[in-house]
Design a protein around this motif. Structure first.
Motif, PDB file in Angstrom:
ATOM      1  N   LEU A 100     -11.463  91.700  64.716  1.00 20.56           N
ATOM      2  CA  LEU A 100     -11.604  93.125  64.406  1.00 20.56           C
ATOM      3  C   LEU A 100     -13.058  93.522  64.147  1.00 20.56           C
ATOM      4  O   LEU A 100     -13.340  94.668  63.803  1.00 20.56           O
ATOM      5  CB  LEU A 100     -10.737  93.492  63.201  1.00 20.56           C
ATOM      6  CG  LEU A 100      -9.224  93.433  63.441  1.00 20.56           C
ATOM      7  CD1 LEU A 100      -8.457  93.646  62.131  1.00 20.56           C
ATOM      8  CD2 LEU A 100      -8.790  94.476  64.469  1.00 20.56           C
ATOM      9  N   GLY A 101     -13.971  92.553  64.278  1.00 20.60           N
ATOM     10  CA  GLY A 101     -15.388  92.881  64.207  1.00 20.60           C
ATOM     11  C   GLY A 101     -16.052  92.642  62.863  1.00 20.60           C
ATOM     12  O   GLY A 101     -17.219  93.033  62.682  1.00 20.60           O
ATOM     13  N   HIS A 102     -15.373  92.015  61.912  1.00 21.41           N
ATOM     14  CA  HIS A 102     -16.014  91.760  60.624  1.00 21.41           C
ATOM     15  C   HIS A 102     -17.166  90.775  60.799  1.00 21.41           C
ATOM     16  O   HIS A 102     -16.974  89.671  61.316  1.00 21.41           O
ATOM     17  CB  HIS A 102     -14.993  91.203  59.632  1.00 21.41           C
ATOM     18  CG  HIS A 102     -15.592  90.852  58.301  1.00 21.41           C
ATOM     19  ND1 HIS A 102     -16.191  91.784  57.503  1.00 21.41           N
ATOM     20  CD2 HIS A 102     -15.707  89.656  57.645  1.00 21.41           C
ATOM     21  CE1 HIS A 102     -16.646  91.202  56.396  1.00 21.41           C
ATOM     22  NE2 HIS A 102     -16.365  89.919  56.474  1.00 21.41           N
ATOM     23  N   GLN A 103     -18.343  91.165  60.366  1.00 21.57           N
ATOM     24  CA  GLN A 103     -19.528  90.325  60.533  1.00 21.57           C
ATOM     25  C   GLN A 103     -19.930  89.599  59.256  1.00 21.57           C
ATOM     26  O   GLN A 103     -20.818  88.749  59.283  1.00 21.57           O
ATOM     27  CB  GLN A 103     -20.705  91.200  60.994  1.00 21.57           C
ATOM     28  CG  GLN A 103     -20.475  91.897  62.327  1.00 21.57           C
ATOM     29  CD  GLN A 103     -20.328  90.917  63.478  1.00 21.57           C
ATOM     30  OE1 GLN A 103     -21.110  89.974  63.611  1.00 21.57           O
ATOM     31  NE2 GLN A 103     -19.309  91.123  64.305  1.00 21.57           N
ATOM     32  N   GLY A 104     -19.291  89.935  58.141  1.00 22.06           N
ATOM     33  CA  GLY A 104     -19.678  89.338  56.873  1.00 22.06           C
ATOM     34  C   GLY A 104     -19.175  87.924  56.698  1.00 22.06           C
ATOM     35  O   GLY A 104     -18.532  87.342  57.578  1.00 22.06           O
ATOM     36  N   GLN A 105     -19.461  87.373  55.541  1.00 27.14           N
ATOM     37  CA  GLN A 105     -19.094  85.990  55.258  1.00 27.14           C
ATOM     38  C   GLN A 105     -17.585  85.848  55.071  1.00 27.14           C
ATOM     39  O   GLN A 105     -16.935  86.685  54.431  1.00 27.14           O
ATOM     40  CB  GLN A 105     -19.815  85.507  53.994  1.00 27.14           C
ATOM     41  CG  GLN A 105     -19.628  84.028  53.701  1.00 27.14           C
ATOM     42  CD  GLN A 105     -20.532  83.562  52.563  1.00 27.14           C
ATOM     43  OE1 GLN A 105     -21.400  84.287  52.106  1.00 27.14           O
ATOM     44  NE2 GLN A 105     -20.315  82.329  52.114  1.00 27.14           N
ATOM     45  N   ILE A 106     -17.016  84.779  55.643  1.00 30.28           N
ATOM     46  CA  ILE A 106     -15.612  84.424  55.430  1.00 30.28           C
ATOM     47  C   ILE A 106     -15.574  82.973  54.992  1.00 30.28           C
ATOM     48  O   ILE A 106     -16.102  82.099  55.696  1.00 30.28           O
ATOM     49  CB  ILE A 106     -14.760  84.596  56.708  1.00 30.28           C
ATOM     50  CG1 ILE A 106     -14.810  86.036  57.222  1.00 30.28           C
ATOM     51  CG2 ILE A 106     -13.311  84.189  56.427  1.00 30.28           C
ATOM     52  CD1 ILE A 106     -14.097  86.216  58.565  1.00 30.28           C
ATOM     53  N   THR A 107     -14.949  82.713  53.857  1.00 27.53           N
ATOM     54  CA  THR A 107     -14.794  81.348  53.349  1.00 27.53           C
ATOM     55  C   THR A 107     -13.323  81.069  53.144  1.00 27.53           C
ATOM     56  O   THR A 107     -12.618  81.857  52.503  1.00 27.53           O
ATOM     57  CB  THR A 107     -15.542  81.166  52.016  1.00 27.53           C
ATOM     58  OG1 THR A 107     -16.924  81.508  52.192  1.00 27.53           O
ATOM     59  CG2 THR A 107     -15.436  79.723  51.527  1.00 27.53           C
ATOM     60  N   VAL A 108     -12.844  79.965  53.710  1.00 25.86           N
ATOM     61  CA  VAL A 108     -11.451  79.539  53.551  1.00 25.86           C
ATOM     62  C   VAL A 108     -11.439  78.276  52.697  1.00 25.86           C
ATOM     63  O   VAL A 108     -12.103  77.287  53.030  1.00 25.86           O
ATOM     64  CB  VAL A 108     -10.796  79.267  54.924  1.00 25.86           C
ATOM     65  CG1 VAL A 108      -9.361  78.768  54.730  1.00 25.86           C
ATOM     66  CG2 VAL A 108     -10.812  80.516  55.792  1.00 25.86           C
ATOM     67  N   ILE A 109     -10.671  78.315  51.601  1.00 30.39           N
ATOM     68  CA  ILE A 109     -10.639  77.192  50.654  1.00 30.39           C
ATOM     69  C   ILE A 109      -9.233  76.611  50.612  1.00 30.39           C
ATOM     70  O   ILE A 109      -8.256  77.334  50.376  1.00 30.39           O
ATOM     71  CB  ILE A 109     -11.042  77.653  49.234  1.00 30.39           C
ATOM     72  CG1 ILE A 109     -12.420  78.321  49.262  1.00 30.39           C
ATOM     73  CG2 ILE A 109     -11.035  76.472  48.262  1.00 30.39           C
ATOM     74  CD1 ILE A 109     -12.802  78.990  47.944  1.00 30.39           C
ATOM     75  N   GLY A 110      -9.105  75.309  50.855  1.00 35.05           N
ATOM     76  CA  GLY A 110      -7.800  74.659  50.827  1.00 35.05           C
ATOM     77  C   GLY A 110      -7.849  73.333  50.096  1.00 35.05           C
ATOM     78  O   GLY A 110      -8.881  72.642  50.109  1.00 35.05           O
TER      79      GLY A 110
END
Length: 399
Positions: free
Chosen positions: A22-32
């Motif tokens: 969808l065009g999000h350019q910011g930081q994405i962090t996935v924690i598992g």
């Protein structure tokens, strides 16, 4: 906007992918908290347990994809708290600030209490890779397995174990298998399938305890019978993961309560998948399925980015047992009439659920045509009459 996704399963992978699409350019962090990257759970108790699928095919995305998308994966890391005032997730390795936090924490298997022998060595659940690694070495031809619980997880585990050559007995405390999720007609088809493959099914009988001292050696039933066992698998349902949300003061209601767009009681925190409940006309709903994990996660991703659209579920499920596939469309809650149609093979057919004369769900065993037509009818809001379903010589005519 800095987005943190807590939980690294199907919903997390789908949400992260949708945010980038969808065009999000910011930081994405996935924690598992597992060491493996996001993977499919349904094959764990089926193809993966049988050895027909390796970890490479189980994994949802290759490591290069996460790098290409600029998404940070923090694996084998356990979240310890959510600090809502500071907007940060605390883990056993540090902390992660967020502008928006998404909880895709999934669910955990219910276990028998210690007083009933639930913690004895040799007693297993099948929910994640570590569970499969523990149970798989014991699934050897000729050994005796008792499965506790006649829902889909228990039935799938029984089918796999039988295919591997074990002697299998399944015990269900309720009057019949699939008592909470399917009509008696569907349960009969599944019971017949298991009997044909040599699984013994004991219904309407609770367990008194799992026996053994250093190791589980059997199951004592409430009626006094003792079933010898080399290992026991418990498939007695799952419970949504809500501990972190509860400790953070978020509203719970059969899971982490969200509004129609996936927003929790804290406007900066969202939830999706098995852990989340959302409003529907009849009240609140929580769906435990791959379809819901994907669809709700994608809807929430869009809403985090400001789309503002309500999530409308289109429920579908499946279960593989032996060489049979059960496919389910819709939700059968509150049904007041069923219509059955025979299938083409020895173990097959379809069960059509109606409420107030309207089609609400279809169970199809080895009958993909019935499933697809039923699913299309339900999702389009069209409903044939029960009589039309019963009498149609060709299902396509219902369209």
């Amino acid at each position: 906007m800095n987005i943190v996704i807590l939980g690294a399963g199907q919903a997390a992978a789908s949400m992260a992918a949708k945010l980038r699409a969808l065009g999000h350019q910011g930081q994405i962090t996935v924690i598992g908290d597992e060491a493996a990257p996001p993977y499919q759970r349904p094959p764990l108790s089926k193809a993966y347990l049988l050895g027909d699928m390796g970890l490479d095919r189980l994994t949802l995305r290759g490591s290069e994809w996460w790098d290409e998308q600029g998404i940070t994966l923090r694996l084998d890391e356990r979240a310890t708290a959510i600090d809502r005032d500071r907007r940060a997730v605390l883990t056993d390795r540090g902390e992660y600030p967020y502008d928006a936090l998404a909880l895709t924490l999934g669910a955990s298997p219910r276990r028998l209490p210690d007083a009933l022998g639930g913690s004895l060595p040799g007693v297993h659940v099948v929910r994640n890779l570590a569970d499969i690694a523990r149970v798989k070495p014991g699934l050897l031809p000729g050994r005796r397995l008792v499965v506790v619980g006649g829902g889909y997880i228990g039935l799938e585990a029984a089918a796999v174990a039988r295919k591997l050559g074990l002697e299998v007995t399944l015990v269900e405390a309720a009057p019949r298998i699939l008592g909470r999720v399917a009509a008696p007609e569907t349960a009969t088809m599944i019971r017949d399938l298991h009997h044909a493959h040599g699984v013994e099914i004991v219904e309407g009988t609770a367990i008194a305890r799992i026996t053994g001292e250093a190791q589980a050696d059997g199951v004592m039933l409430a009626d006094g019978r003792h079933l010898p066992a080399d290992l026991v698998i418990c498939g007695i349902g799952i419970a949504p993961e809500t501990a972190l949300a509860e400790a953070a003061g978020l509203v719970l209601d059969n899971g982490i309560a969200t509004d129609a767009q996936g927003r929790t009681s804290d406007p900066a925190i969202w939830a999706a998948g098995d852990c989340a409940s959302f409003p529907v006309p009849e009240g609140r709903m929580r769906l435990e399925s791959v379809g819901n994990a994907i669809d709700m996660a994608e809807a929430v991703a869009a809403n985090i980015l400001g789309v503002g659209a309500d999530y409308v579920p289109k429920p579908w499920f499946w279960s593989d047992q032996f060489d049979a596939k059960l496919q389910i469309a819709g939700l059968n809650s509150g049904f007041d009439r069923v219509v059955t149609r025979p299938g083409a093979g020895a173990h097959g057919g379809s069960v059509w659920y109606f409420r107030d004369g309207r089609l609400i769900a279809v169970d199809a065993l080895n009958d993909a045509r019935a499933y697809m037509i039923g699913k299309r009818l339900i999702e389009s809001g069209r409903s044939p009459t029960p009589e039309a379903v019963a009498e149609a010589s060709e299902l396509k005519a219902l369209m």
